[in-house]
Write a protein that holds these residues in place. Structure first.
Motif, PDB file in Angstrom:
ATOM      1  N   VAL A   1     -14.502  57.276   4.128  1.00  0.00           N
ATOM      2  CA  VAL A   1     -13.871  56.451   5.078  1.00  0.00           C
ATOM      3  C   VAL A   1     -13.309  55.975   3.787  1.00  0.00           C
ATOM      4  CG1 VAL A   1     -14.236  53.730   5.166  1.00  0.00           C
ATOM      5  CG2 VAL A   1     -16.114  55.584   5.926  1.00  0.00           C
ATOM      6  N   ASP A   2     -11.920  55.590   4.320  1.00  0.00           N
ATOM      7  CA  ASP A   2     -10.310  55.533   3.319  1.00  0.00           C
ATOM      8  C   ASP A   2     -10.652  53.639   3.371  1.00  0.00           C
ATOM      9  OD1 ASP A   2      -9.212  57.596   2.790  1.00  0.00           O
ATOM     10  OD2 ASP A   2      -9.164  57.606   4.571  1.00  0.00           O
ATOM     11  N   GLY A   3     -10.996  52.983   3.837  1.00  0.00           N
ATOM     12  CA  GLY A   3     -10.841  51.286   3.563  1.00  0.00           C
ATOM     13  C   GLY A   3     -11.493  50.863   4.385  1.00  0.00           C
ATOM     14  N   VAL A   4     -11.510  49.606   4.481  1.00  0.00           N
ATOM     15  CA  VAL A   4     -12.360  48.319   5.978  1.00  0.00           C
ATOM     16  C   VAL A   4     -11.026  47.462   6.941  1.00  0.00           C
ATOM     17  CG1 VAL A   4     -13.465  46.565   6.358  1.00  0.00           C
ATOM     18  CG2 VAL A   4     -14.578  48.568   4.283  1.00  0.00           C
ATOM     19  N   GLY A   5     -10.791  47.748   7.434  1.00  0.00           N
ATOM     20  CA  GLY A   5     -10.456  46.670   8.003  1.00  0.00           C
ATOM     21  C   GLY A   5     -10.677  45.635   8.797  1.00  0.00           C
ATOM     22  N   GLU A   6     -10.137  45.011   9.669  1.00  0.00           N
ATOM     23  CA  GLU A   6      -9.749  43.539  10.118  1.00  0.00           C
ATOM     24  C   GLU A   6     -10.090  43.530  11.721  1.00  0.00           C
ATOM     25  OE1 GLU A   6      -9.978  38.738   9.888  1.00  0.00           O
ATOM     26  OE2 GLU A   6      -9.310  39.890   7.956  1.00  0.00           O
ATOM     27  N   VAL A   7     -10.640  43.731  12.623  1.00  0.00           N
ATOM     28  CA  VAL A   7     -10.269  42.717  13.842  1.00  0.00           C
ATOM     29  C   VAL A   7      -9.395  41.780  14.069  1.00  0.00           C
ATOM     30  CG1 VAL A   7     -11.099  42.848  15.749  1.00  0.00           C
ATOM     31  CG2 VAL A   7     -12.474  44.701  14.433  1.00  0.00           C
ATOM     32  N   VAL A   8      -8.479  41.653  13.953  1.00  0.00           N
ATOM     33  CA  VAL A   8      -7.493  40.943  14.394  1.00  0.00           C
ATOM     34  C   VAL A   8      -7.583  40.283  16.208  1.00  0.00           C
ATOM     35  CG1 VAL A   8      -5.446  40.129  14.871  1.00  0.00           C
ATOM     36  CG2 VAL A   8      -5.517  41.761  12.917  1.00  0.00           C
ATOM     37  N   SER A   9      -7.580  41.536  17.088  1.00  0.00           N
ATOM     38  CA  SER A   9      -8.663  40.703  19.120  1.00  0.00           C
ATOM     39  C   SER A   9      -8.691  41.633  19.266  1.00  0.00           C
ATOM     40  CB  SER A   9      -6.912  40.384  18.956  1.00  0.00           C
ATOM     41  OG  SER A   9      -5.675  41.089  19.161  1.00  0.00           O
ATOM     42  N   ALA A  10      -8.986  41.492  20.316  1.00  0.00           N
ATOM     43  CA  ALA A  10     -10.542  42.499  21.412  1.00  0.00           C
ATOM     44  C   ALA A  10      -9.599  41.892  22.584  1.00  0.00           C
ATOM     45  CB  ALA A  10     -11.935  42.425  21.097  1.00  0.00           C
ATOM     46  N   THR A  11      -8.792  42.462  23.069  1.00  0.00           N
ATOM     47  CA  THR A  11      -8.488  41.943  24.318  1.00  0.00           C
ATOM     48  C   THR A  11      -8.871  42.710  25.477  1.00  0.00           C
ATOM     49  OG1 THR A  11      -6.652  40.433  23.040  1.00  0.00           O
ATOM     50  CG2 THR A  11      -6.294  40.377  25.412  1.00  0.00           C
ATOM     51  N   PRO A  12      -9.245  42.506  27.106  1.00  0.00           N
ATOM     52  CA  PRO A  12      -8.832  43.495  28.355  1.00  0.00           C
ATOM     53  C   PRO A  12      -7.524  42.902  28.761  1.00  0.00           C
ATOM     54  CG  PRO A  12     -10.513  41.374  28.330  1.00  0.00           C
ATOM     55  CD  PRO A  12      -9.687  40.872  27.255  1.00  0.00           C
ATOM     56  N   GLU A  13      -7.400  44.399  28.888  1.00  0.00           N
ATOM     57  CA  GLU A  13      -5.949  44.867  29.017  1.00  0.00           C
ATOM     58  C   GLU A  13      -5.533  45.950  30.313  1.00  0.00           C
ATOM     59  OE1 GLU A  13      -2.102  47.284  26.898  1.00  0.00           O
ATOM     60  OE2 GLU A  13      -2.105  45.176  26.398  1.00  0.00           O
ATOM     61  N   ASN A  14      -6.130  45.347  31.551  1.00  0.00           N
ATOM     62  CA  ASN A  14      -5.809  47.071  32.854  1.00  0.00           C
ATOM     63  C   ASN A  14      -7.419  46.699  32.971  1.00  0.00           C
ATOM     64  OD1 ASN A  14      -3.168  46.000  33.680  1.00  0.00           O
ATOM     65  ND2 ASN A  14      -2.494  47.919  31.834  1.00  0.00           N
ATOM     66  N   ALA A  22     -12.473  39.474  17.110  1.00  0.00           N
ATOM     67  CA  ALA A  22     -12.251  39.254  16.230  1.00  0.00           C
ATOM     68  C   ALA A  22     -12.611  38.628  14.661  1.00  0.00           C
ATOM     69  CB  ALA A  22     -11.206  38.128  16.432  1.00  0.00           C
ATOM     70  N   GLY A  23     -12.175  39.222  13.506  1.00  0.00           N
ATOM     71  CA  GLY A  23     -12.644  39.013  12.490  1.00  0.00           C
ATOM     72  C   GLY A  23     -14.066  40.072  12.438  1.00  0.00           C
ATOM     73  N   ASP A  24     -14.254  41.125  12.652  1.00  0.00           N
ATOM     74  CA  ASP A  24     -15.422  41.444  12.587  1.00  0.00           C
ATOM     75  C   ASP A  24     -14.672  42.586  11.573  1.00  0.00           C
ATOM     76  OD1 ASP A  24     -17.500  40.515  14.345  1.00  0.00           O
ATOM     77  OD2 ASP A  24     -16.784  41.661  15.903  1.00  0.00           O
TER      78      ASP A  24
END
Length: 205
Positions: free
Chosen positions: A105-118, A177-179
Motif C-alpha cells: 500500500v502506497d498511502g491512504v485516500g479519503e472517499v469524497v463521495s459515493a453516488t449512484p450513476e446509472n 464520504a469520509g471513509d
C-alpha cells in the motif's frame, strides 16, 4: 503478486496488540473452503495489504502487522467485525484479470463521495498530494485491494465507477464520504515516474 480481483470477503475476528503495543496480531475469518491449500508463510492481500499467514485453521488465519504497516494503511483502525477484501497470491498460469498488484500500500485516500450513476456506483477519492501525480485517466489504481480503472482526475481527486457485481462482492459498495481507504498506485506509473526523475537530473546536470 496479486491481480486486484477479489475472491472473497473476510471479517476481522480478533485484534491483539503485540510488540509493546506498537504492532498488531489479526485473526481473519474467511468463507468455508477459501483457505484450502494455503500454507503457513503464504501471502494474502487483505484489503490491498500483503500479509503473511503465521497460523491457519479451516476458516480463519492469523497475521502480524508491523508498526510501519499500521502507520501507512487503514489496518490500525480495524476492529472485530470489520469486513475486508481478500485475494490469494497469484500463481504461475493464473489468469491476470485485473492488473499487476504488489500488495504494498502506497498511502491512504479519503472517499469524497459515493453516488449512484446509472447502473453503477461512482466513487470519488482524494489522494495525498505525493500520490496524486501517479494517477491518470484510464490508468489503473487499487482501492482496498480492488483493481479499478480511473475514469477522471481533478487535482488530487480521482473518480472510478463500480459495476453492481464489484459493489456487491467487495467492501467498496459500502463506502461513504469520509471513509479512509488503502491505495496502491499502478506499478508501471511508479517506475515511469522514477525513470523520469533520472532523465530530468541528467539534463539539468
Amino acid at each position: 503478486m496479486f491481480t486486484g480481483i477479489i475472491t472473497a470477503k473476510g471479517e476481522v475476528a480478533a485484534v491483539a496488540p503485540i510488540g509493546g503495543g506498537q504492532d498488531m496480531r489479526l485473526v481473519i475469518a474467511t468463507p468455508e473452503g477459501w483457505l484450502e491449500g494455503a500454507a503457513i508463510g503464504a501471502s494474502i492481500a487483505c484489503s490491498g495489504c500483503c500479509l503473511t499467514v503465521i497460523t491457519r485453521e479451516a476458516d480463519r488465519f492469523t497475521v502480524e502487522v508491523s508498526a510501519e504497516t499500521l502507520g501507512k494503511t487503514t489496518l490500525g483502525a480495524w476492529r472485530p467485525g470489520a469486513a475486508i477484501n481478500l485475494e490469494r497470491a497469484l500463481r504461475m498460469g493464473d489468469e491476470l484479470g485485473g492488473h499487476v498488484v504488489s500488495g504494498h500500500v502506497d498511502g491512504v485516500g479519503e472517499v469524497v463521495s459515493a453516488t449512484p450513476e446509472n447502473g453503477s456506483l461512482r466513487l470519488t477519492v482524494r489522494l495525498p498530494a505525493a500520490l496524486a501525480r501517479f494517477v491518470a485517466p484510464k490508468g489503473s489504481v487499487t482501492i482496498e485491494g480492488v483493481s479499478l480503472t480511473v475514469n477522471a482526475v481533478e487535482g488530487t481527486a480521482f473518480g472510478v465507477n463500480l459495476i453492481p457485481h464489484t459493489a456487491q462482492v467487495t467492501t467498496l459498495g459500502g463506502l461513504a464520504a469520509g471513509d479512509r481507504v488503502n491505495i496502491e498506485i499502478d506499478m508501471l506509473a511508479r517506475y515511469v515516474a522514477r525513470l523520469r526523475e533520472f532523465e530530468v537530473g541528467e539534463h539539468s546536470a
